[in-house]
Design a protein around this motif. Structure first.
Motif, PDB file in Angstrom:
ATOM      1  N   TYR A  53     150.725  23.609  88.744  1.00 17.40           N
ATOM      2  CA  TYR A  53     149.570  24.442  89.056  1.00 17.40           C
ATOM      3  C   TYR A  53     149.498  25.545  87.998  1.00 17.40           C
ATOM      4  O   TYR A  53     150.386  25.669  87.164  1.00 17.40           O
ATOM      5  CB  TYR A  53     149.742  25.136  90.413  1.00 17.40           C
ATOM      6  N   VAL A  54     148.456  26.372  88.095  1.00 22.02           N
ATOM      7  CA  VAL A  54     148.430  27.624  87.342  1.00 22.02           C
ATOM      8  C   VAL A  54     148.361  28.747  88.368  1.00 22.02           C
ATOM      9  O   VAL A  54     147.513  28.737  89.258  1.00 22.02           O
ATOM     10  CB  VAL A  54     147.234  27.705  86.363  1.00 22.02           C
ATOM     11  N   ILE A  55     149.292  29.680  88.247  1.00 21.85           N
ATOM     12  CA  ILE A  55     149.313  30.830  89.148  1.00 21.85           C
ATOM     13  C   ILE A  55     148.731  32.026  88.391  1.00 21.85           C
ATOM     14  O   ILE A  55     148.982  32.198  87.201  1.00 21.85           O
ATOM     15  CB  ILE A  55     150.735  31.119  89.682  1.00 21.85           C
ATOM     16  N   ALA A  86     137.688  27.652  96.524  1.00 22.62           N
ATOM     17  CA  ALA A  86     138.487  26.903  97.509  1.00 22.62           C
ATOM     18  C   ALA A  86     137.729  25.668  97.981  1.00 22.62           C
ATOM     19  O   ALA A  86     138.305  24.580  98.097  1.00 22.62           O
ATOM     20  CB  ALA A  86     138.861  27.797  98.683  1.00 22.62           C
ATOM     21  N   GLU A  87     136.425  25.826  98.242  1.00 24.55           N
ATOM     22  CA  GLU A  87     135.615  24.681  98.683  1.00 24.55           C
ATOM     23  C   GLU A  87     135.504  23.618  97.593  1.00 24.55           C
ATOM     24  O   GLU A  87     135.440  22.429  97.897  1.00 24.55           O
ATOM     25  CB  GLU A  87     134.232  25.160  99.125  1.00 24.55           C
ATOM     26  N   GLU A  88     135.489  24.045  96.333  1.00 24.10           N
ATOM     27  CA  GLU A  88     135.461  23.094  95.210  1.00 24.10           C
ATOM     28  C   GLU A  88     136.799  22.371  95.052  1.00 24.10           C
ATOM     29  O   GLU A  88     136.869  21.345  94.380  1.00 24.10           O
ATOM     30  CB  GLU A  88     135.152  23.824  93.906  1.00 24.10           C
ATOM     31  N   GLY A  89     137.859  22.949  95.609  1.00 24.89           N
ATOM     32  CA  GLY A  89     139.183  22.352  95.506  1.00 24.89           C
ATOM     33  C   GLY A  89     139.998  22.821  94.317  1.00 24.89           C
ATOM     34  O   GLY A  89     141.098  22.317  94.099  1.00 24.89           O
ATOM     35  N   THR A  90     139.483  23.770  93.553  1.00 30.35           N
ATOM     36  CA  THR A  90     140.235  24.249  92.394  1.00 30.35           C
ATOM     37  C   THR A  90     141.164  25.411  92.745  1.00 30.35           C
ATOM     38  O   THR A  90     142.170  25.608  92.078  1.00 30.35           O
ATOM     39  CB  THR A  90     139.302  24.679  91.245  1.00 30.35           C
ATOM     40  N   LEU A  91     140.837  26.153  93.790  1.00 26.72           N
ATOM     41  CA  LEU A  91     141.672  27.266  94.224  1.00 26.72           C
ATOM     42  C   LEU A  91     142.444  26.835  95.468  1.00 26.72           C
ATOM     43  O   LEU A  91     141.863  26.555  96.509  1.00 26.72           O
ATOM     44  CB  LEU A  91     140.834  28.509  94.525  1.00 26.72           C
ATOM     45  N   VAL A  92     143.738  26.761  95.333  1.00 24.69           N
ATOM     46  CA  VAL A  92     144.600  26.280  96.402  1.00 24.69           C
ATOM     47  C   VAL A  92     144.969  27.406  97.354  1.00 24.69           C
ATOM     48  O   VAL A  92     145.025  27.223  98.568  1.00 24.69           O
ATOM     49  CB  VAL A  92     145.893  25.673  95.806  1.00 24.69           C
ATOM     50  N   LEU A  93     145.232  28.576  96.792  1.00 23.60           N
ATOM     51  CA  LEU A  93     145.779  29.671  97.569  1.00 23.60           C
ATOM     52  C   LEU A  93     145.338  30.986  96.948  1.00 23.60           C
ATOM     53  O   LEU A  93     145.280  31.099  95.724  1.00 23.60           O
ATOM     54  CB  LEU A  93     147.313  29.574  97.524  1.00 23.60           C
ATOM     55  N   ALA A  94     145.012  31.951  97.790  1.00 22.00           N
ATOM     56  CA  ALA A  94     144.659  33.287  97.305  1.00 22.00           C
ATOM     57  C   ALA A  94     145.065  34.296  98.358  1.00 22.00           C
ATOM     58  O   ALA A  94     145.026  34.005  99.553  1.00 22.00           O
ATOM     59  CB  ALA A  94     143.157  33.388  97.036  1.00 22.00           C
ATOM     60  N   GLY A  95     145.453  35.461  97.897  1.00 28.33           N
ATOM     61  CA  GLY A  95     145.766  36.505  98.853  1.00 28.33           C
ATOM     62  C   GLY A  95     146.200  37.783  98.176  1.00 28.33           C
ATOM     63  O   GLY A  95     146.724  37.763  97.064  1.00 28.33           O
ATOM     64  N   ILE A 108     146.459  30.597  93.198  1.00 30.09           N
ATOM     65  CA  ILE A 108     147.098  29.394  92.685  1.00 30.09           C
ATOM     66  C   ILE A 108     145.997  28.369  92.491  1.00 30.09           C
ATOM     67  O   ILE A 108     145.285  28.016  93.436  1.00 30.09           O
ATOM     68  CB  ILE A 108     148.199  28.859  93.620  1.00 30.09           C
ATOM     69  N   PHE A 109     145.831  27.937  91.248  1.00 30.29           N
ATOM     70  CA  PHE A 109     144.786  26.985  90.877  1.00 30.29           C
ATOM     71  C   PHE A 109     145.362  25.582  90.742  1.00 30.29           C
ATOM     72  O   PHE A 109     146.437  25.391  90.164  1.00 30.29           O
ATOM     73  CB  PHE A 109     144.157  27.366  89.533  1.00 30.29           C
ATOM     74  N   ASP A 110     144.608  24.600  91.212  1.00 35.13           N
ATOM     75  CA  ASP A 110     144.961  23.194  91.024  1.00 35.13           C
ATOM     76  C   ASP A 110     144.285  22.698  89.744  1.00 35.13           C
ATOM     77  O   ASP A 110     143.299  21.958  89.785  1.00 35.13           O
ATOM     78  CB  ASP A 110     144.527  22.350  92.230  1.00 35.13           C
ATOM     79  N   VAL A 111     144.803  23.173  88.634  1.00 31.28           N
ATOM     80  CA  VAL A 111     144.339  22.747  87.316  1.00 31.28           C
ATOM     81  C   VAL A 111     145.565  22.511  86.440  1.00 31.28           C
ATOM     82  O   VAL A 111     146.656  22.981  86.753  1.00 31.28           O
ATOM     83  CB  VAL A 111     143.386  23.790  86.660  1.00 31.28           C
ATOM     84  N   LYS A 112     145.375  21.801  85.351  1.00 23.63           N
ATOM     85  CA  LYS A 112     146.499  21.426  84.486  1.00 23.63           C
ATOM     86  C   LYS A 112     146.812  22.473  83.418  1.00 23.63           C
ATOM     87  O   LYS A 112     147.942  22.550  82.953  1.00 23.63           O
ATOM     88  CB  LYS A 112     146.205  20.092  83.804  1.00 23.63           C
ATOM     89  N   ALA A 143     153.424  19.825  96.048  1.00 23.16           N
ATOM     90  CA  ALA A 143     152.083  19.243  96.095  1.00 23.16           C
ATOM     91  C   ALA A 143     151.455  19.437  97.472  1.00 23.16           C
ATOM     92  O   ALA A 143     150.231  19.383  97.623  1.00 23.16           O
ATOM     93  CB  ALA A 143     152.132  17.762  95.730  1.00 23.16           C
ATOM     94  N   ALA A 144     152.263  19.716  98.488  1.00 23.67           N
ATOM     95  CA  ALA A 144     151.761  19.943  99.843  1.00 23.67           C
ATOM     96  C   ALA A 144     150.864  21.171  99.922  1.00 23.67           C
ATOM     97  O   ALA A 144     150.071  21.298 100.859  1.00 23.67           O
ATOM     98  CB  ALA A 144     152.923  20.072 100.823  1.00 23.67           C
ATOM     99  N   LEU A 145     150.943  22.067  98.944  1.00 25.40           N
ATOM    100  CA  LEU A 145     150.069  23.243  98.931  1.00 25.40           C
ATOM    101  C   LEU A 145     148.596  22.842  98.971  1.00 25.40           C
ATOM    102  O   LEU A 145     147.765  23.598  99.453  1.00 25.40           O
ATOM    103  CB  LEU A 145     150.320  24.099  97.686  1.00 25.40           C
ATOM    104  N   LEU A 146     148.294  21.661  98.480  1.00 24.87           N
ATOM    105  CA  LEU A 146     146.898  21.205  98.467  1.00 24.87           C
ATOM    106  C   LEU A 146     146.328  21.029  99.871  1.00 24.87           C
ATOM    107  O   LEU A 146     145.122  20.925 100.039  1.00 24.87           O
ATOM    108  CB  LEU A 146     146.763  19.907  97.673  1.00 24.87           C
TER     109      LEU A 146
END
Length: 160
Positions: A53-55, A86-95, A108-112, A143-146
């Motif tokens: 991921y990218v944090i 988040a709805e697009e699926g690129t942002l996994v986690l924010a806070g 936390i971004f789900d990008v390479k 990967a469960a973060l997704l």
């Protein structure tokens, strides 16, 4: 007799250095009886159930607004952007972090790549306004973060 004693001592030292007290099979990886290959593939997990991921570490930017109305509007736009990503699926986690200080929160971004994450952070109105800035790092995590956003929708009584 002296030669036999030296050979025996050398053999004992060699054995003590290599013998860990475990059977060789104890050091081999264990298969997970709960492994779900379909889910692992869906989430892009490697053999350890992990992925890259990218944090992003959100920090105070140079332009902090003292005006409460402007700050509230900017915060709402910031939250709306988080929801969109988040709805697009690129942002996994924010806070946010709960303590006052330079460090304000994480994404936390789900990008390479960091470049992909940088483009996403540039869509944040708080970044555009200079209220926040971000440091981006490649990160290796479960990967469960997704699945967090799906689970969160089931446990949040009030939406942000």
């Amino acid at each position: 007799m002296k030669t036999i004693l030296y050979i025996t001592l050398i053999s004992l030292v060699a054995l003590s250095c290599t013998n860990t007290g475990k059977k060789p099979s104890d050091n081999s990886p264990k298969n997970n009886s709960n492994f779900n290959e379909t889910l692992a593939k869906k989430l892009g997990a490697d053999t350890y159930g992990m992925k890259t991921y990218v944090i992003a570490f959100l920090k105070k930017g140079p332009s902090r607004f003292k005006d409460s109305i402007t700050s509230a509007k900017l915060q709402r736009a910031h939250l709306d952007n988080i929801i969109k990503l988040a709805e697009e699926g690129t942002l996994v986690l924010a806070g946010p972090f709960l303590e006052e200080g330079e460090l304000r929160g994480i994404y936390i971004f789900d990008v390479k790549t960091i470049e992909e994450a940088k483009k996403l952070t540039e869509t944040d109105p708080a970044i555009q306004a200079g209220s926040l800035k971000m440091d981006l790092k490649l990160w290796y995590g479960s990967a469960a973060l997704l699945q967090i956003n799906d689970i969160h929708q089931k446990i949040a009584k009030i939406k942000i």
